[in-house]
Design an enzyme around this catalytic site. Structure first.
Site, PDB file in Angstrom:
ATOM      1  N   LYS A 104      42.368  38.298  51.560  1.00 30.48           N
ATOM      2  CA  LYS A 104      43.640  37.626  51.252  1.00 30.48           C
ATOM      3  C   LYS A 104      44.383  37.421  52.554  1.00 30.48           C
ATOM      4  O   LYS A 104      44.151  38.125  53.544  1.00 30.48           O
ATOM      5  CB  LYS A 104      44.493  38.475  50.304  1.00 30.48           C
ATOM      6  CG  LYS A 104      45.450  37.668  49.466  1.00 30.48           C
ATOM      7  CD  LYS A 104      44.754  36.999  48.293  1.00 30.48           C
ATOM      8  CE  LYS A 104      45.668  36.122  47.493  1.00 30.48           C
ATOM      9  NZ  LYS A 104      45.036  35.647  46.267  1.00 30.48           N
ATOM     10  N   ASP A 144      47.156  29.796  47.567  1.00 26.56           N
ATOM     11  CA  ASP A 144      47.761  30.786  46.667  1.00 26.56           C
ATOM     12  C   ASP A 144      49.231  30.382  46.509  1.00 26.56           C
ATOM     13  O   ASP A 144      49.564  29.200  46.708  1.00 26.56           O
ATOM     14  CB  ASP A 144      47.578  32.205  47.244  1.00 26.56           C
ATOM     15  CG  ASP A 144      47.893  33.287  46.222  1.00 26.56           C
ATOM     16  OD1 ASP A 144      47.125  33.445  45.269  1.00 26.56           O
ATOM     17  OD2 ASP A 144      48.929  33.963  46.362  1.00 26.56           O
ATOM     18  N   ASN A 219      51.231  25.937  39.708  1.00 24.18           N
ATOM     19  CA  ASN A 219      49.876  25.403  39.605  1.00 24.18           C
ATOM     20  C   ASN A 219      49.123  26.028  38.429  1.00 24.18           C
ATOM     21  O   ASN A 219      48.672  25.335  37.512  1.00 24.18           O
ATOM     22  CB  ASN A 219      49.162  25.667  40.947  1.00 24.18           C
ATOM     23  CG  ASN A 219      47.713  25.228  40.941  1.00 24.18           C
ATOM     24  OD1 ASN A 219      47.003  25.447  39.965  1.00 24.18           O
ATOM     25  ND2 ASN A 219      47.269  24.599  42.005  1.00 24.18           N
TER      26      ASN A 219
END
Ligand code: NAD
Length: 427
Positions: A104, A144, A219
């Site tokens: 990440k 993200d 999203n």
């Protein structure tokens, strides 16, 4: 493991390890991220001043393949958060059998305060700072929270400039014109919808019987809300960071989305062509939305939204975690005691990384898929893993979260054990 998020992650790992064929060595290995990078990104602002932003990239575990995980732009981004999200990515990729480990990244900022020019300079500066830490066979970022396809395109472009060759497979979630996959933009919501459908079939429930509340209309949240609406579920509440709207008879999700795209505001509307009128509704806070009396609750915003403080007020029968880590480990126990079935993030939102995998495969082969192929592969694969996790939960009489971790840990454990265990070396 001093921090709360990572401690939660570790507790879930230990619980699942009791049921999975995994050595103590392997469990111990998985408690620590493999590599963490903290960088400073200097950006020349539009007014001529210089601002330095802090960014991170964490590669948690690469036992099963190059690491994979999104990049987040948010004021709360910290090393602890990025490490925890990288941990979850490791388990998510294993749970749905992708040949990837977990990673990440993120930058601590409120992206809404930057101009488009500043955002591009920041995105390129971040890649300058982490270029040697990522790569198509090493670590592959994706979008993200508050990052999107255009940002991924800038980042891929910058990486290609640094390496002196076009490298589309270094990053996924790119615009289709730059090597992105058809269907990637809605993959997380669509994958989550396929999981809901698989579980409702197991529970023998039909969409018309089910009311739904969705927290977070970005999203992922807007995509699943749209899918559920189209399939006949009654979506009664949706929200964004400003608050939510509720109508017990159901909301018209496509119209709400059209209105939000045009006016950047969420309203309960019904549209005919381009004319939208406001319909009857109540305004609810995000806290109130979580406590609504609905069948299905979908947290699709940020982590730690349901904690020991508010878990008692949850009335939903089923929770599908579209966000990463929206329910704390303490809240898990309270929800379980209340008889609420929770379907975990590492399965429910895995559609995004699954289609990211398809994008990476397409970039490396140079052969691009039709949308039908993307959706068919996604449906088949995520349904298969959902059914297996359902079976594991019933076989061991554990929660769906623990079942998903057992499933992931079995795959991770096999790969770690095959490198040698204490028993092997001592024999
Ligand atoms: P996004 O930025 O597109 O949307 C986030 C939404 O949440 C926005 O509508 C925002 O207004 C809302 N929000 C922010 N704070 C809120 C709050 N306190 N209460 C209610 N709403 C709030 O982000 P996204 O990509 O949709 O990601 C949402 C979640 O899904 C994150 O946890 C992310 O990690 C997870 N996720 C996303 C993907 C993906 O492909 N986009 C994949 C897997 C997991």
């Amino acid at each position: 493991m001093p921090s709360t998020l990572l401690t939660d992650a570790s507790r879930r790992l230990e619980k699942a390890a009791q049921y999975a064929p995994i050595s103590e060595d392997a469990t111990e290995r998985l408690k620590f991220p493999k590599a963490s990078l903290k960088v400073a990104i200097p950006v020349r602002m539009d007014n001529g001043s210089l601002r330095v932003f802090e960014g991170y990239r964490v590669r948690y575990d690469d036992t099963r393949g190059p690491t994979k995980g999104g990049i987040r732009f948010h004021p709360n981004v910290s090393l602890d958060e990025v490490q925890s999200l990288a941990f979850w990515m490791t388990f998510k990729c294993a749970a749905v059998n992708l040949p990837f480990g977990g990673a990440k990244g993120g930058i601590t900022l409120n992206p809404k305060t930057l101009s488009k020019f500043e955002l591009e300079r920041l995105s390129r500066g971040y890649i300058d700072a982490i270029a040697s830490f990522i790569g198509p066979d090493l670590d592959i970022p994706a979008p993200d929270v508050y990052t999107n396809a255009m940002i991924m395109g800038w980042m891929m472009d910058q990486y290609s400039i640094i390496k002196g060759k076009r490298s589309p497979a270094v990053i996924t979630g790119k615009p289709v014109s730059m090597g992105g996959s058809l269907g990637r933009d809605t993959a997380t919501g669509k994958g989550a919808f396929f999981v809901v459908q698989a579980m409702m079939q197991k529970l023998d429930k039909s969409p018309e019987q089910m009311s739904v509340a969705v927290q977070g209309f970005g999203n992922a949240g807007s995509a699943i809300a749209r899918q559920l609406f189209a399939a006949g579920y009654k979506v009664v509440a949706v929200s964004d960071s400003q608050g939510g709207i509720y109508n017990r008879n159901g909301l018209h999700i496509p119209d709400i989305q059209q209105f939000k795209q045009t006016y950047h505001k969420m309203q309960a509307v019904y549209c005919r062509d381009s004319v939208c009128s406001i319909v009857d509704h109540d305004n609810v806070t995000n806290e109130e939305l979580l406590a609504l009396d609905v069948d299905i609750l979908i947290p699709a915003a940020l982590e730690n939204q349901i904690t020991a403080e508010n878990a008692h007020s949850i009335q939903a029968k089923y929770i599908f975690e579209v966000a990463n880590g929206p329910v704390s480990a303490d809240a898990d126990a309270i929800l379980e005691a209340k008889g609420i079935s929770l379907f975990p993030d590492i399965l429910v939102n895995a559609g995004g990384v699954m289609v990211s995998h398809f994008e990476w495969v397409q970039n490396r082969s140079g052969l691009y898929w039709q949308l039908e192929q993307v959706e068919k592969e996604l449906l088949e694969r995520i349904t298969k893993e959902s059914v297996t996790i359902w079976k594991i939960a019933h076989q061991h009489e554990v929660s769906f979260r623990t079942a998903a971790y057992i499933h992931a840990l079995s795959r991770l454990g096999e790969a770690l054990n095959d490198r040698g265990t204490r028993d092997y070396y001592n024999s």
